[in-house]
Design a protein around this motif. Structure first.
Motif, PDB file in Angstrom:
ATOM      1  N   THR A  90      57.368  27.732  42.128  1.00 47.45           N
ATOM      2  CA  THR A  90      56.219  27.678  43.045  1.00 47.45           C
ATOM      3  C   THR A  90      55.337  26.501  42.635  1.00 47.45           C
ATOM      4  N   ASN A  91      54.637  25.969  43.599  1.00 48.23           N
ATOM      5  CA  ASN A  91      53.762  24.798  43.409  1.00 48.23           C
ATOM      6  C   ASN A  91      54.511  23.522  43.043  1.00 48.23           C
ATOM      7  N   MET A  92      55.803  23.550  43.127  1.00 50.51           N
ATOM      8  CA  MET A  92      56.553  22.331  42.820  1.00 50.51           C
ATOM      9  C   MET A  92      56.773  21.590  44.126  1.00 50.51           C
ATOM     10  N   SER A  93      56.640  20.248  44.095  1.00 44.68           N
ATOM     11  CA  SER A  93      56.861  19.553  45.361  1.00 44.68           C
ATOM     12  C   SER A  93      58.358  19.336  45.579  1.00 44.68           C
TER      13      SER A  93
ATOM     14  N   ALA B 208      62.669  22.863  42.500  1.00 47.41           N
ATOM     15  CA  ALA B 208      62.001  23.363  43.707  1.00 47.41           C
ATOM     16  C   ALA B 208      63.013  23.738  44.764  1.00 47.41           C
TER      17      ALA B 208
END
Ligand code: SER
Length: 886
Positions: A84-87, A106
């Motif tokens: 999560t929160n990874m581009s 991701a």
């Protein structure tokens, strides 16, 4: 305990505790991991084995849920809570307290890149790293090169871009080893797209029940094509690479065109062509649902409305039909090229029928000239990037870099920064350096060098900065020094080589942007330019985008000479400044590469080729510097009328020729060609194809031209000193030719001051070049020509003729444009690439007229004047005899 059982237990213990026989490192992947994750895991295992550590991929599919503790050493996860929160395409590497390394991505590609990063670290450290804590993600979304399914020549009986997929034309396409090696190289660069370019690939890859005649390869080749195309797409997918097929409009399959009585390249569609193309696209999507499409709405198809309709009602309608047939729920991305169309006019209609549209526009035209793009081209990029979809820059044919090696990472880094910051791009689509001759490089070697191996630094630099354009200079230099040290065996050599690459790489961009005619592949820069091209570029159809968009602000040679003479202030980059800079950069580069020589211990032959290239760039820069200097003096002479200017110009011209001779000597035994496209579309310095055969593609072939130029110039300068001897050259007289006008919608008239040039407008001729006086012109309705609804003009002639078409010298859309080879490679198939007369006629209150001549053989014809907007016909004249031998 039986002895053999003791031995077994002992062996088991040994396997668990002894390093030599240690239990293999488990590299665990999730159940139903996509093939690219399995590929990433296999690279970790391969690298561990290469450093002497046994390892295996544990596929959780068969082995139940993925283990998270215990003896697990590498754990690979894709997506989910750990990402999560990874581009997009991002990844993180971490080591937990039990020593297990987790690679979390991701998405599939992020995980794959995480695996490759871990493999890199294993290789570097020679073992599984102790503790890692590292995350990364790319800045640019799409990163990838293209392959030209095109040749250096035009096939007999065919037109530009028409190359069926066959083993004779493209042997590499059928070698699975080639694809594995090349795709491994691309994934190693973390590239995620691969484009194949061709005019009309459909007739090599899909069969349509309604048009069985269209397939233009044998049954056997067709089967192989389909099999190979699927194989390529699958192998690419395993490496996280999306294959995209590019095509032009409207190009048809030859047998289809013949059966329906059509040309293979059409300026407008017909109902049967619409149907054929829509079905071709649909079948392609159905057969290859994972392959993307990249339409180009030109070059043959003319007219904005035609192009918009072609995209929405034919291509995108075909994609949707294909989606339905293939059961696809989501629209596959379609990448629209902005080449040869006005994408700002097309996109709003296209977005109404299809949402998943990407766009692509050339970075510096068909060259590499600046990292400060501006003007109309910058506006186009910004308009595209503001649409909110993914916009790509296309680093297109490198007409000013080929055929030499290019590794100026400094310039490339700034270019990628510009792509993001000045153009709003989110992707890069990269050409190889010798595009039309893929996969072979032009070096003369026993076995051809593969382009991606020869030019590894070119591909690697673009990919590196597409991943992260902001790498700081110190880290970056250390990286490149490391790479070059690996390659050439010495850090000392590496430092010099990197400097040589960077300094040499500053020359070609500067030369072209300040002195060139065009950034298009119409010009082969390394073959030099004639003095006349430098002094009178307007005669050669200068392409203003070169200096207005693809260059920092500055002055052209003529502008500089005039301001200098009039003692006016100069603005921006000036020719003398560029002359000084290219001499300085190329001298430094040559010194650096020579300094590297003694320290090179590996890949010596390749080093010698690189060194030769740097010396070629030095000679090329000296050639241009001296010749631009000569041109400035000739231009000055236009004001001063002082013979001394011409004498100094003569000395510089002789100097430039000496440098050209050096360049020819350096390339004679080292290069097969200066350019990879060797057809008549090449115009500068001289036409590249003569009678359909490649010509003028090697420096040595142009030596006589430049030698004659020097001799003629010397004669001219000598004549200047003999009063009365220097007569000005006049244009060869134009001889009127007999013809019959067949169209009822047009009429003939005599070319003379006071006559009108249109049948429905009062504009009268106010001035005419003497050559045009008294010729018989053809006039027609200005309004219908302007509106694009004019009937074609039909005429017949008994002998070959040249029709003189007058183009109004204006950028307004109401006027038709003279052949623009930058966006329409076939525009000058009948000649007329350059004007015969510049401002040869003037018509009251209209812009001045440039006259171009187009050839027609005996017979009945429809006049073909490509493009839209109004124009005039200023006569029909005889074809002059071909010039005899000099
Ligand atoms: N000029 C052509 C194009 O842009 C070929 O590269 O498509």
């Amino acid at each position: 305990m039986a002895p053999h059982r003791n031995i077994l237990v002992f062996l088991l213990l040994l396997a668990l505790v002894s390093p030599a026989g240690a239990a293999p490192v488990d590299v665990s992947i999730p159940a139903s991991a996509p093939s690219r994750v399995a590929y990433g895991a296999s690279k970790i295992v391969e690298t561990l084995k290469a450093v002497g550590v046994d390892a295996q991929v544990r596929d959780a599919i068969g082995g139940g849920p993925q283990k998270t503790t215990g003896d697990l050493k590498v754990r690979i996860v894709s997506g989910g809570s750990e990402a999560t929160n990874m581009s997009r395409e991002g990844f993180v590497l971490t080591t937990d307290s039990a020593g297990t390394i987790t690679v979390a991505g991701a998405d599939g590609n992020g995980t794959l890149y995480g695996c490759l990063e871990l493999a890199r670290r294993i290789k570097e450290e020679g073992k599984l790293p102790g503790r890692v804590q590292f995350s990364d993600a790319p800045v640019f979304i799409l990163r990838g090169p293209c392959i030209g399914m095109q040749k250096t020549f035009i096939l007999p009986g065919r037109k530009v871009y028409e190359y069926p997929y066959t083993p004779e034309l493209f042997p590499f396409f059928y070698y699975k080893n080639f694809w594995r090696e090349y795709l491994d190289f691309l994934v190693g660069q973390r590239m995620n797209t691969l484009y194949l370019w061709n005019g009309h690939p459909f007739a090599s890859l899909v069969r349509l029940p309604d048009y069985p005649e269209a397939v233009e390869v044998s049954d056997e080749v067709f089967q192989r094509n389909v099999e190979m195309f699927r194989y390529i797409a699958e192998e690419a997918d395993r490496r996280g690479i999306w294959v995209v097929q590019q095509f032009y409009s409207i190009i048809l399959s030859k047998p289809f065109a013949e059966k329906h009585g059509l040309q293979t390249q059409l300026a407008a569609s017909t109902p049967v062509v619409d149907d054929y193309m829509r079905k071709s696209v649909a079948e392609f999507v159905k057969q290859f649902p994972n392959v993307g499409l990249m339409p180009c709405l030109g070059e043959a198809l003319q007219g904005q409305d035609n192009q918009t309709r072609w995209l929405t009602d034919v291509i995108l309608a075909g994609v949707k039909d294909g989606m339905e047939a293939a059961g696809l729920k989501e629209e596959p991305p379609v990448i629209l090229r902005t080449h040869a169309t006005e994408a700002r006019a097309v996109m709003p209609s296209a977005l109404k029928v299809y949402r998943n549209l990407y766009t692509e526009a050339k970075f510096n035209g068909e060259s590499l000239t600046t990292y400060e793009p501006r003007g109309v081209r910058q506006e186009l990029h910004l308009a595209m990037s503001k649409l909110g979809s993914t916009h790509l820059i296309n680093v297109h044919i490198l007409a000013n870099l080929e055929p030499f090696r290019y590794g100026a990472q400094r310039f490339i880094q700034k270019s990628m920064q510009a792509a993001r910051d000045r153009l709003g791009a989110k992707g890069v689509h990269l050409y190889p350096l010798f595009y039309w001759n893929w996969p072979d490089s032009p070096d003369i070697t026993q076995t051809p060098l593969k382009q991606w191996e020869r030019d590894w630094i070119w591909f690697e630099a673009w990919a590196r900065y597409a991943w992260n354009p902001d790498i700081d200079a110190t880290t970056d230099r250390a990286y490149w020094l490391g790479r070059l040290t690996d390659f050439y065996g010495s850090r000392e050599a590496a430092a010099h080589i990197l400097d040589a690459y960077n300094d040499a790489g500053e020359c070609a961009p500067r030369i072209l942007r300040r002195f060139g005619i065009t950034e298009g592949n119409r010009q082969t820069m390394s073959l030099g330019m004639t003095l006349d091209e430098l002094v009178n570029p307007a005669k050669y159809r200068e392409f203003p985008e070169l200096w207005e968009s693809q260059s920092p602000p500055g002055e052209r040679l003529r502008e500089f000479a005039e301001r200098d003479w009039k003692k006016q202030p100069h603005e921006g980059e000036t020719p003398p400044q560029i002359i000084a800079e290219i001499l300085d950069f190329s001298a430094r580069a040559a010194a650096a590469i020579d300094a590297a020589a003694p320290a090179v211990t590996k890949n010596r032959e390749e080093f010698l080729r690189l060194r030769n290239d740097i010396h070629c760039i030095r000679a090329m820069s000296q050639n241009f510097a001296a010749k631009a200097g000569a041109a400035l003096l000739v231009l000055r002479h236009g004001f001063s009328r002082e013979a001394a200017d011409m004498e100094r110009a003569e000395a510089l011209l002789a100097e430039s020729f000496a440098h050209y001779r050096t360049l020819a000597a350096l390339t004679e035994k080292t290069y097969t060609a200066a350019n990879s496209m060797q057809t008549a579309q090449r115009r500068i310095p001289v036409p590249g194809g003569i009678s359909g055969k490649p010509a003028n593609y090697h420096w040595t072939q142009l030596l006589p031209l430049y030698e004659t130029e020097l001799t003629d110039f010397k004669r001219q300068v000598a004549a200047l000193k003999t009063p009365g001897a220097a007569g000005s050259r006049t244009h060869a007289p134009l001889t009127p030719a007999a013809f019959t006008l067949l169209s009822k919608s047009a009429e003939t008239y005599t070319l003379q001051v006071g006559n009108t040039v249109f049948s429905d407008a009062p504009f009268t001729i106010t001035a005419l070049a003497p050559e045009l006086q008294g010729l018989t012109g053809i006039r027609f309705s200005h309004e219908t020509a302007k509106a694009g609804s004019a009937e074609p003009i039909e005429f017949s002639c008994a002998a070959p003729v040249r029709v003189l078409v007058g183009y109004f010298d204006s950028r307004e859309t109401q006027w038709r444009k003279a052949p623009t080879l930058e966006t329409d490679a076939s525009a000058a198939d009948r000649g007329g690439a350059e004007p015969l007369l510049i401002h040869g006629a003037a018509v009251e209150s209209l812009p001045p007229i440039n006259v171009h001549a187009f050839e027609y053989g005996p017979g009945r014809h429809k006049l073909e004047v490509r493009g839209t907007g109004s124009f005039v016909v200023l006569g029909v004249v005889a074809v002059p005899p071909a010039p005899g031998p000099r």
